[in-house]
Write a protein that holds these residues in place. Structure first.
Motif, mmCIF file in Angstrom:
data_model
loop_
_atom_site.group_PDB
_atom_site.id
_atom_site.type_symbol
_atom_site.label_atom_id
_atom_site.label_comp_id
_atom_site.label_asym_id
_atom_site.label_seq_id
_atom_site.Cartn_x
_atom_site.Cartn_y
_atom_site.Cartn_z
ATOM 1 N N LEU A 1 0.827 -1.202 0.000
ATOM 2 C CA LEU A 1 0.000 0.000 0.000
ATOM 3 C C LEU A 1 0.864 1.256 0.000
ATOM 4 N N ALA A 2 1.990 1.220 0.689
ATOM 5 C CA ALA A 2 2.901 2.366 0.704
ATOM 6 C C ALA A 2 3.459 2.636 -0.690
ATOM 7 N N ASP A 3 3.585 1.581 -1.516
ATOM 8 C CA ASP A 3 4.033 1.753 -2.898
ATOM 9 C C ASP A 3 2.889 2.218 -3.803
ATOM 10 N N GLU A 4 1.753 1.545 -3.702
ATOM 11 C CA GLU A 4 0.643 1.810 -4.615
ATOM 12 C C GLU A 4 -0.160 3.052 -4.231
ATOM 13 N N LEU A 5 -0.299 3.304 -2.920
ATOM 14 C CA LEU A 5 -1.138 4.409 -2.414
ATOM 15 C C LEU A 5 -2.548 4.316 -3.003
ATOM 16 N N HIS A 6 -3.037 3.049 -3.040
ATOM 17 C CA HIS A 6 -4.367 2.793 -3.579
ATOM 18 C C HIS A 6 -4.821 1.438 -3.040
ATOM 19 N N PHE A 7 -5.948 1.429 -2.311
ATOM 20 C CA PHE A 7 -6.386 0.193 -1.674
ATOM 21 C C PHE A 7 -6.787 -0.874 -2.700
ATOM 22 N N GLY A 8 -7.447 -0.453 -3.776
ATOM 23 C CA GLY A 8 -7.879 -1.414 -4.783
ATOM 24 C C GLY A 8 -6.712 -2.069 -5.486
ATOM 25 N N ARG A 9 -5.710 -1.275 -5.914
ATOM 26 C CA ARG A 9 -4.557 -1.835 -6.608
ATOM 27 C C ARG A 9 -3.744 -2.731 -5.676
ATOM 28 N N THR A 10 -3.656 -2.341 -4.410
ATOM 29 C CA THR A 10 -2.941 -3.159 -3.437
ATOM 30 C C THR A 10 -3.607 -4.520 -3.295
ATOM 31 N N ALA A 11 -4.944 -4.532 -3.177
ATOM 32 C CA ALA A 11 -5.679 -5.790 -3.049
ATOM 33 C C ALA A 11 -5.484 -6.660 -4.285
ATOM 34 N N GLU A 12 -5.534 -6.046 -5.455
ATOM 35 C CA GLU A 12 -5.363 -6.796 -6.700
ATOM 36 C C GLU A 12 -3.954 -7.376 -6.809
ATOM 37 N N ARG A 13 -2.971 -6.573 -6.448
ATOM 38 C CA ARG A 13 -1.576 -7.009 -6.544
ATOM 39 C C ARG A 13 -1.287 -8.178 -5.613
ATOM 40 N N LEU A 14 -1.911 -8.185 -4.433
ATOM 41 C CA LEU A 14 -1.653 -9.234 -3.453
ATOM 42 C C LEU A 14 -2.687 -10.367 -3.520
ATOM 43 N N ASN A 15 -3.662 -10.205 -4.415
ATOM 44 C CA ASN A 15 -4.700 -11.225 -4.575
ATOM 45 C C ASN A 15 -5.479 -11.453 -3.285
ATOM 46 N N VAL A 16 -5.845 -10.352 -2.650
ATOM 47 C CA VAL A 16 -6.688 -10.392 -1.450
ATOM 48 C C VAL A 16 -7.833 -9.411 -1.659
ATOM 49 N N SER A 17 -8.796 -9.430 -0.748
ATOM 50 C CA SER A 17 -9.906 -8.485 -0.856
ATOM 51 C C SER A 17 -9.481 -7.104 -0.368
ATOM 52 N N GLN A 18 -10.187 -6.090 -0.860
ATOM 53 C CA GLN A 18 -9.888 -4.730 -0.409
ATOM 54 C C GLN A 18 -10.185 -4.586 1.077
ATOM 55 N N ALA A 19 -11.185 -5.344 1.556
ATOM 56 C CA ALA A 19 -11.507 -5.302 2.983
ATOM 57 C C ALA A 19 -10.356 -5.835 3.817
ATOM 58 N N ARG A 20 -9.673 -6.866 3.281
ATOM 59 C CA ARG A 20 -8.511 -7.434 4.005
ATOM 60 C C ARG A 20 -7.416 -6.393 4.142
ATOM 61 N N VAL A 21 -7.186 -5.614 3.101
ATOM 62 C CA VAL A 21 -6.174 -4.547 3.163
ATOM 63 C C VAL A 21 -6.576 -3.515 4.211
ATOM 64 N N SER A 22 -7.817 -3.092 4.172
ATOM 65 C CA SER A 22 -8.283 -2.077 5.131
ATOM 66 C C SER A 22 -8.181 -2.586 6.561
ATOM 67 N N GLN A 23 -8.542 -3.849 6.781
ATOM 68 C CA GLN A 23 -8.471 -4.422 8.126
ATOM 69 C C GLN A 23 -7.038 -4.484 8.638
ATOM 70 N N ALA A 24 -6.114 -4.871 7.763
ATOM 71 C CA ALA A 24 -4.710 -4.987 8.178
ATOM 72 C C ALA A 24 -4.145 -3.633 8.578
#
Length: 296
Positions: free
Chosen positions: A12-35
């Motif tokens: 996320l620090a690289d992408e600065l975008h929750f959706g792209r981060t989730a896509e890149r890591l193959n997880v849900s956007q909710a998982r990124v927000s929760q972490a």
């Protein structure tokens, strides 16, 4: 912080975008927000500023990113190396030698490739003035070096070659007409300074600081490569012990090689960094060990 949470934070620090981060890591956007929310609660501060249009790091988040990145990359490198250490040899092995020594490693290289057809060997060269630098910089995987080698981070493998030694002297020098010489003659001559990168014990094995009788061996001009040595000898600037294979491969006007009778044979061995040992290195060492040391 768990490794997966660190990965989410750094991505996320690289992408600065929750959706792209989730896509890149193959997880849900909710998982990124929760972490991220979990870490912010744990640290009691905000790591990212969020608006409807953009995501940006706070000063604390930027500092945490910088602190975590190096450690994360080291962990990933260690995991990759551990994975490789248990796998089948496969890929390119870089082998460093000094000059013509590489030619005499051909039987080992050929046998290794025959046993491991998915592997190949790329030749490299190193100079005596920096005997372990290329290994430590990660530029080569394994090299052939004269013994002894006593470095805490370097593993010494099988002996691969043995040979005698000669004294390189100017052809106009009185010693040039001798059929053989003693290493004691160095007490009467000027030799060369190979620099500070070579450990003293390693240099001493080839170019002693004192003769057997205890006389000092005086250093003169600095040299860093083998061809600099030959040029200096031909110019009359000094003499130097060398390994005997030079008689076969390196003739130069103004330089004469005289056998040295009272020194031990040079032994050449494979060496590599212990922390970077791979299946390819182990397989290459096993091949060399099975063939045994050979005379030049």
């Amino acid at each position: 912080m768990e490794l997966r949470d660190i990965e989410i934070f750094l991505t996320l620090a690289d992408e600065l975008h929750f959706g792209r981060t989730a896509e890149r890591l193959n997880v849900s956007q909710a998982r990124v927000s929760q972490a991220i929310a979990k870490q912010e609660r744990r640290m009691g501060t905000v790591l990212f500023e969020r608006t409807s249009r953009q995501v940006s790091l706070t000063p604390v988040g930027a500092r945490l990113r910088d602190d975590l990145r190096q450690g994360y990359e080291l962990i990933q490198s260690g995991l990759a190396l551990a994975s490789r250490s248990t796998s089948t040899p496969n890929g390119v092995l870089t082998l460093a030698t000094m000059g013509a020594v590489g030619h005499h490693m051909r039987p080992v290289v050929d046998a290794f490739v025959a046993r491991h057809p998915t592997c190949s060997v790329e030749p490299r060269e190193f100079h005596f003035s920096d005997p372990f630098g290329r290994l430590r910089r990660g530029e080569v995987d394994v090299q052939v070096t004269w013994l002894p080698v006593s470095e805490p981070d370097v593993r010494v493998g099988p002996r691969v070659l043995t040979e005698g030694r000669v004294l390189a002297v100017p052809s106009s020098h009185p010693l040039a007409t001798e059929g053989e010489v003693s290493i004691e003659v160095l007490g009467d001559e000027m030799v060369f300074d190979i620099g500070a990168e070579a450990p003293g014990y390693w240099e001493q094995a080839m170019l002693p600081r004192r003769t057997p009788a205890g006389r000092p061996v005086i250093r003169g001009h600095g040299v860093r490569t083998f061809h600099e040595v030959l040029t200096r000898v031909a110019a009359g600037d000094g003499v130097t012990p060398l390994n005997a294979h030079v008689c076969r491969y390196y003739t130069m006007p103004g330089v004469t090689y005289v056998p040295i009778t009272d020194v031990p044979d040079t032994e050449w061995a494979l060496i590599w960094l212990a922390e970077r040992e791979t299946p390819e290195i182990r397989a290459f060492a096993d091949t060399a060990r099975s063939l045994g040391p050979r005379a030049f």
